[in-house]
Structure formats: structure tokens, C-alpha cells
Scaffold this motif. Structure first.
Motif, PDB file in Angstrom:
ATOM      1  N   PHE A 159       8.994  35.393 174.587  1.00  0.00           N
ATOM      2  CA  PHE A 159       7.912  35.098 173.635  1.00  0.00           C
ATOM      3  C   PHE A 159       7.476  33.649 173.749  1.00  0.00           C
ATOM      4  CE2 PHE A 159       6.773  33.473 169.401  1.00  0.00           C
ATOM      5  CZ  PHE A 159       5.631  34.230 169.165  1.00  0.00           C
ATOM      6  N   ALA A 160       8.459  32.725 173.780  1.00  0.00           N
ATOM      7  CA  ALA A 160       8.122  31.303 173.913  1.00  0.00           C
ATOM      8  C   ALA A 160       7.407  31.035 175.230  1.00  0.00           C
ATOM      9  CB  ALA A 160       9.395  30.464 173.810  1.00  0.00           C
ATOM     10  N   ALA A 161       7.830  31.709 176.298  1.00  0.00           N
ATOM     11  CA  ALA A 161       7.206  31.494 177.604  1.00  0.00           C
ATOM     12  C   ALA A 161       5.739  31.915 177.595  1.00  0.00           C
ATOM     13  CB  ALA A 161       7.977  32.268 178.673  1.00  0.00           C
ATOM     14  N   LEU A 162       5.434  33.059 176.987  1.00  0.00           N
ATOM     15  CA  LEU A 162       4.043  33.518 176.981  1.00  0.00           C
ATOM     16  C   LEU A 162       3.165  32.663 176.072  1.00  0.00           C
ATOM     17  CD1 LEU A 162       4.135  37.413 177.136  1.00  0.00           C
ATOM     18  CD2 LEU A 162       3.871  35.752 178.958  1.00  0.00           C
ATOM     19  N   ILE A 163       3.726  32.173 174.967  1.00  0.00           N
ATOM     20  CA  ILE A 163       2.941  31.281 174.113  1.00  0.00           C
ATOM     21  C   ILE A 163       2.645  29.972 174.850  1.00  0.00           C
ATOM     22  CG2 ILE A 163       2.946  29.978 171.955  1.00  0.00           C
ATOM     23  CD1 ILE A 163       2.585  32.934 171.557  1.00  0.00           C
ATOM     24  N   TYR A 164       3.649  29.433 175.524  1.00  0.00           N
ATOM     25  CA  TYR A 164       3.425  28.221 176.327  1.00  0.00           C
ATOM     26  C   TYR A 164       2.441  28.498 177.459  1.00  0.00           C
ATOM     27  CZ  TYR A 164       6.761  24.810 174.469  1.00  0.00           C
ATOM     28  OH  TYR A 164       7.404  23.875 173.692  1.00  0.00           O
ATOM     29  N   LEU A 165       2.532  29.678 178.074  1.00  0.00           N
ATOM     30  CA  LEU A 165       1.619  30.020 179.164  1.00  0.00           C
ATOM     31  C   LEU A 165       0.173  30.041 178.676  1.00  0.00           C
ATOM     32  CD1 LEU A 165       1.135  30.991 182.062  1.00  0.00           C
ATOM     33  CD2 LEU A 165       1.516  33.329 181.262  1.00  0.00           C
ATOM     34  N   GLY A 219      -0.975  28.302 176.250  1.00  0.00           N
ATOM     35  CA  GLY A 219      -1.348  26.902 176.067  1.00  0.00           C
ATOM     36  C   GLY A 219      -1.653  26.209 177.379  1.00  0.00           C
ATOM     37  N   LEU A 220      -0.856  26.474 178.406  1.00  0.00           N
ATOM     38  CA  LEU A 220      -1.092  25.853 179.719  1.00  0.00           C
ATOM     39  C   LEU A 220      -2.437  26.269 180.295  1.00  0.00           C
ATOM     40  CD1 LEU A 220       2.390  26.139 181.485  1.00  0.00           C
ATOM     41  CD2 LEU A 220       1.198  24.037 180.858  1.00  0.00           C
ATOM     42  N   GLN A 221      -2.773  27.535 180.151  1.00  0.00           N
ATOM     43  CA  GLN A 221      -4.033  28.013 180.715  1.00  0.00           C
ATOM     44  C   GLN A 221      -5.241  27.504 179.947  1.00  0.00           C
ATOM     45  OE1 GLN A 221      -3.471  32.270 180.771  1.00  0.00           O
ATOM     46  NE2 GLN A 221      -2.383  32.224 182.729  1.00  0.00           N
ATOM     47  N   GLY A 222      -5.026  26.982 178.750  1.00  0.00           N
ATOM     48  CA  GLY A 222      -6.128  26.425 177.970  1.00  0.00           C
ATOM     49  C   GLY A 222      -6.265  24.920 178.085  1.00  0.00           C
ATOM     50  N   ALA A 261       3.041  12.803 180.693  1.00  0.00           N
ATOM     51  CA  ALA A 261       2.016  12.000 180.026  1.00  0.00           C
ATOM     52  C   ALA A 261       0.781  12.796 179.629  1.00  0.00           C
ATOM     53  CB  ALA A 261       1.595  10.838 180.930  1.00  0.00           C
ATOM     54  N   ILE A 262       0.553  13.956 180.230  1.00  0.00           N
ATOM     55  CA  ILE A 262      -0.683  14.699 179.958  1.00  0.00           C
ATOM     56  C   ILE A 262      -0.386  16.080 179.372  1.00  0.00           C
ATOM     57  CG2 ILE A 262      -2.757  15.701 180.992  1.00  0.00           C
ATOM     58  CD1 ILE A 262      -2.707  13.473 183.061  1.00  0.00           C
ATOM     59  N   LYS A 263       0.345  16.891 180.114  1.00  0.00           N
ATOM     60  CA  LYS A 263       0.515  18.283 179.712  1.00  0.00           C
ATOM     61  C   LYS A 263       1.404  18.419 178.471  1.00  0.00           C
ATOM     62  CE  LYS A 263      -0.268  20.189 184.319  1.00  0.00           C
ATOM     63  NZ  LYS A 263       0.289  20.965 185.445  1.00  0.00           N
ATOM     64  N   LEU A 264       2.515  17.703 178.463  1.00  0.00           N
ATOM     65  CA  LEU A 264       3.430  17.846 177.332  1.00  0.00           C
ATOM     66  C   LEU A 264       2.805  17.402 176.008  1.00  0.00           C
ATOM     67  CD1 LEU A 264       6.261  18.917 176.924  1.00  0.00           C
ATOM     68  CD2 LEU A 264       7.138  16.599 177.167  1.00  0.00           C
ATOM     69  N   LEU A 287      -0.389  17.454 175.248  1.00  0.00           N
ATOM     70  CA  LEU A 287      -1.429  18.420 174.914  1.00  0.00           C
ATOM     71  C   LEU A 287      -0.832  19.744 174.429  1.00  0.00           C
ATOM     72  CD1 LEU A 287      -4.014  17.838 177.793  1.00  0.00           C
ATOM     73  CD2 LEU A 287      -4.191  17.125 175.409  1.00  0.00           C
ATOM     74  N   LEU A 288       0.416  20.014 174.802  1.00  0.00           N
ATOM     75  CA  LEU A 288       1.096  21.228 174.353  1.00  0.00           C
ATOM     76  C   LEU A 288       1.823  21.032 173.024  1.00  0.00           C
ATOM     77  CD1 LEU A 288       2.645  22.524 177.707  1.00  0.00           C
ATOM     78  CD2 LEU A 288       0.767  23.568 176.426  1.00  0.00           C
ATOM     79  N   ALA A 289       1.666  19.872 172.405  1.00  0.00           N
ATOM     80  CA  ALA A 289       2.378  19.582 171.157  1.00  0.00           C
ATOM     81  C   ALA A 289       2.088  20.603 170.053  1.00  0.00           C
ATOM     82  CB  ALA A 289       2.036  18.168 170.680  1.00  0.00           C
ATOM     83  N   PRO A 290       0.847  21.069 169.859  1.00  0.00           N
ATOM     84  CA  PRO A 290       0.634  22.095 168.822  1.00  0.00           C
ATOM     85  C   PRO A 290       1.411  23.384 169.086  1.00  0.00           C
ATOM     86  CG  PRO A 290      -1.445  21.086 169.456  1.00  0.00           C
ATOM     87  CD  PRO A 290      -0.438  20.605 170.436  1.00  0.00           C
ATOM     88  N   ILE A 291       1.518  23.781 170.368  1.00  0.00           N
ATOM     89  CA  ILE A 291       2.284  24.975 170.716  1.00  0.00           C
ATOM     90  C   ILE A 291       3.761  24.750 170.416  1.00  0.00           C
ATOM     91  CG2 ILE A 291       2.887  26.561 172.567  1.00  0.00           C
ATOM     92  CD1 ILE A 291      -0.030  26.672 171.859  1.00  0.00           C
ATOM     93  N   THR A 292       4.256  23.579 170.785  1.00  0.00           N
ATOM     94  CA  THR A 292       5.659  23.257 170.527  1.00  0.00           C
ATOM     95  C   THR A 292       5.943  23.250 169.030  1.00  0.00           C
ATOM     96  OG1 THR A 292       5.725  21.916 172.552  1.00  0.00           O
ATOM     97  CG2 THR A 292       7.469  21.547 170.929  1.00  0.00           C
ATOM     98  N   PHE A 293       5.036  22.697 168.256  1.00  0.00           N
ATOM     99  CA  PHE A 293       5.193  22.646 166.802  1.00  0.00           C
ATOM    100  C   PHE A 293       5.265  24.050 166.214  1.00  0.00           C
ATOM    101  CE2 PHE A 293       2.981  21.876 162.569  1.00  0.00           C
ATOM    102  CZ  PHE A 293       4.152  21.496 161.937  1.00  0.00           C
TER     103      PHE A 293
END
Length: 316
Positions: free
Chosen positions: A194-200, A202-205, A227-230, A232-238
Motif C-alpha cells: 500500500f505504501a509503495a503504490l501511494i509513493y508511486l 506521488g512519484l508519477q505526479g 534535495a528534490i524528490k524527497l 516534494l513527496l513530503a505530503p505523501i509521507t505525512f
């Protein structure tokens, strides 16, 4: 005729303005009435099945009741005093924190790594994504049954895998040293997809121009990720952080099937302790007290996470 006896004449524009105001008020009242009529059934369901159980549970935590007596006996804060000073509760709380921490960290780290792997243009990645997500939709009882067979030291799959190397598998579910790590493995296997698909998603967006500009400037892959991807993925991580903490704190089904809180109290979490007190010891007051304590802990943890992360999470 005196000045006081003169009739008051209202300008036509003023009359039209007053009539317009009255019309808007009547329309607003009708709209609010329609809104209340449509929302009332939903509010009633939420109040009956969500808020009332919390209120009644808070009341039960102030009582002593074995669920057989006609009515509970009010004891005030005595249940909280006994619970918070009980060494068994301290151990249960520590096991719950360790269990939750391992699953949260593992789910986020492994899920993010799998998301980057799934995002690569590899053949058959759609099937791999489906296989990775499949355990999340299985029931906890089914997952527990599968892993009980895998962990079985006599004829399980784990024995077949390590026996050729001359090693003996541990008795996972009957060992106080291995039972909790075994549960962590099972829950990670169930939830990491589940976490992998949610992160995926986010990555594709993510905007590709920032990554391409950094690559042109000579930034390494690790630098672009950090410096860039992580960030930008902060909302997904939250989102995953909050949902995983809440879900893991309430974990019950796999524990019930695989260990029953044992051996001893090696896998007794707060959720299992609530069930044990309420439906095995028939101590409704103590079970309600543990429920309120878990509710307060989750409320505080969620509030702290939101407070800390709101300064670091930036929504595009």
C-alpha cells in the motif's frame, strides 16, 4: 396638524430594497432548512455509531463493571490510577511503541524503495505492482494463516529455505525473542505494498523539469533524490505516517490468530490488552480505561505530527 402627526412616506427604492432583503432571508432560511434535512440522517448515524460509543466508553472507564451485573459501580479515576501505575501496562505500552515504530519506519522506507523500483520502465511492472499490493487487501486472518505455515519450525516454508544451509529455523511464534519480530515481518508484508503504490502515485505526479534541470547542472542521483524528490513527496509521507501509526496501534487480527498476545506477554499490545480485559477477564472498566488511554495517545501523536510536519510539508 403638528409635525408628529404627519404620515411617514417611504421612497419606492427603499421599499424595493427592504423587499429584496426579506426575499433573500427567506431563501436563505429555505436553503438552510433543506441542508439540515439532507445532513441530519448522516449526522445522526455518526452521532450514534461514532460519538456516542466514545462518550459511553469514557463513562465506563470511570466504573467497575463485569458486564453481568445490572449496572456498573462508579469508582471515579481509580481505574486510571491503577492502570498508569501498573508495571504490566508499562510493558504493554513499550511493546506497542516498539511494534508501531518498526512497522512505520519499515513501511515508509521499503515502500519508497519499491515505489522507485516500480517506476522504472521494466517489462511486467504492472503485474509486479498487483502482486505487491495484493497482501493489503487480504484479511488479517488469511495473512496470519499463511505466515503461520511459513514460520512453522517443523514443516514450514522457512525451514525448507534454510535447512539446505545447515541452519535450524527458530520457533517463531512460541519464542519470546522471535514472536514480536515475526509479527513485524507479517505486518510489513501485508502493508508495504500500500505504501509503495501511494509513493508511486506521488512519484508519477512530480514535475520532471526540476529533476532534469538538476541533472543538467551535474547533480547526482542521490542529490536529486534528497534535495528534490524527497521534499516534494513530503505530503505523501505525512499521510502515510499518520495512517500507518493509527492502523498499527489498532492492530489486532494477526496477533489474535498467530500469538494470542503470547508467548507470555511478549506480543501483548494495547489493542490486544483491551480485548483481553474486556472479553476474557470481563473487566469492562479496565478495558474502557485502556481504550481511552489509547485514544488520547493517538490524538496527541497525530496532533504533534501535524504540528511538526505543517512547517515542513508544502503542497504544490
Amino acid at each position: 396638524m403638528t409635525t408628529l402627526d404627519l404620515p411617514v412616506r417611504t421612497h419606492p427604492d427603499e421599499r424595493r430594497l427592504a423587499a429584496g432583503v426579506d426575499h433573500r432571508r427567506r431563501r436563505c432560511r429555505r436553503e438552510y432548512g433543506l441542508f439540515a434535512l439532507l445532513v441530519a440522517p448522516n449526522l445522526l448515524v455518526i452521532a450514534v455509531f461514532a460519538y456516542w460509543p466514545i462518550i459511553y466508553n469514557a463513562f465506563l472507564s470511570l466504573t467497575d463493571w463485569n458486564m453481568i451485573a445490572a449496572r456498573p459501580t462508579f469508582v471515579g479515576l481509580a481505574n486510571y490510577g491503577r492502570t498508569l501505575t501498573d508495571p504490566a501496562f508499562h510493558k504493554t505500552l513499550w511493546i506497542t511503541i516498539v511494534f508501531t515504530g518498526l512497522i512505520v519506519v519499515g513501511s515508509l522506507v521499503i515502500g519508497l524503495a519499491l515505489a522507485f523500483l516500480f517506476n522504472l520502465p521494466l517489462k511486467g511492472r504492472g503485474a509486479v505492482r498487483t502482486i505487491a499490493f495484493a497482501p493489503h487487501v487480504l484479511s488479517g486472518a488469511a495473512v496470519a494463516t499463511i505466515w503461520a505455515f511459513i514460520f512453522d519450525p517443523g514443516y514450514g516454508l522457512m525451514r525448507a529455505l534454510i535447512e539446505p544451509f545447515g541452519a535450524e529455523p527458530p520457533d517463531w511464534m512460541n519464542s519470546s525473542d522471535w514472536a514480536l519480530p515475526g509479527l513485524v515481518i507479517v505486518y510489513l508484508w501485508k502493508n508495504v505494498g500500500f505504501a509503495a503504490l501511494i509513493y508511486l502515485a506521488g512519484l508519477q505526479g512530480l514535475p520532471k523539469d526540476l529533476d532534469e534541470a538538476a541533472a543538467i547542472d551535474g547533480a547526482s542521483t542521490w542529490t536529486r533524490f534528497r534535495a528534490i524528490k524527497l521534499p516534494l513527496l513530503a505530503p505523501i509521507t505525512f499521510f502515510l505516517l499518520i495512517t500507518t501509526v493509527i492502523g498499527t496501534f489498532q492492530a489486532f487480527d494477526v496477533i489474535a490468530v498467530m500469538t494470542g498476545g503470547g508467548p507470555g506477554d511478549a506480543t501483548t499490545t494495547l489493542s490486544w490488552s483491551i480485548y483481553n480485559e474486556g472479553f476474557q477477564a470481563f473487566n469492562a472498566g479496565r478495558a474502557a480505561t485502556l481504550s481511552i488511554i489509547m485514544f488520547v495517545i493517538l490524538l496527541v501523536v497525530t496532533a504533534v505530527q501535524a504540528r511538526v510536519m505543517e512547517r515542513r510539508v508544502h503542497y504544490r
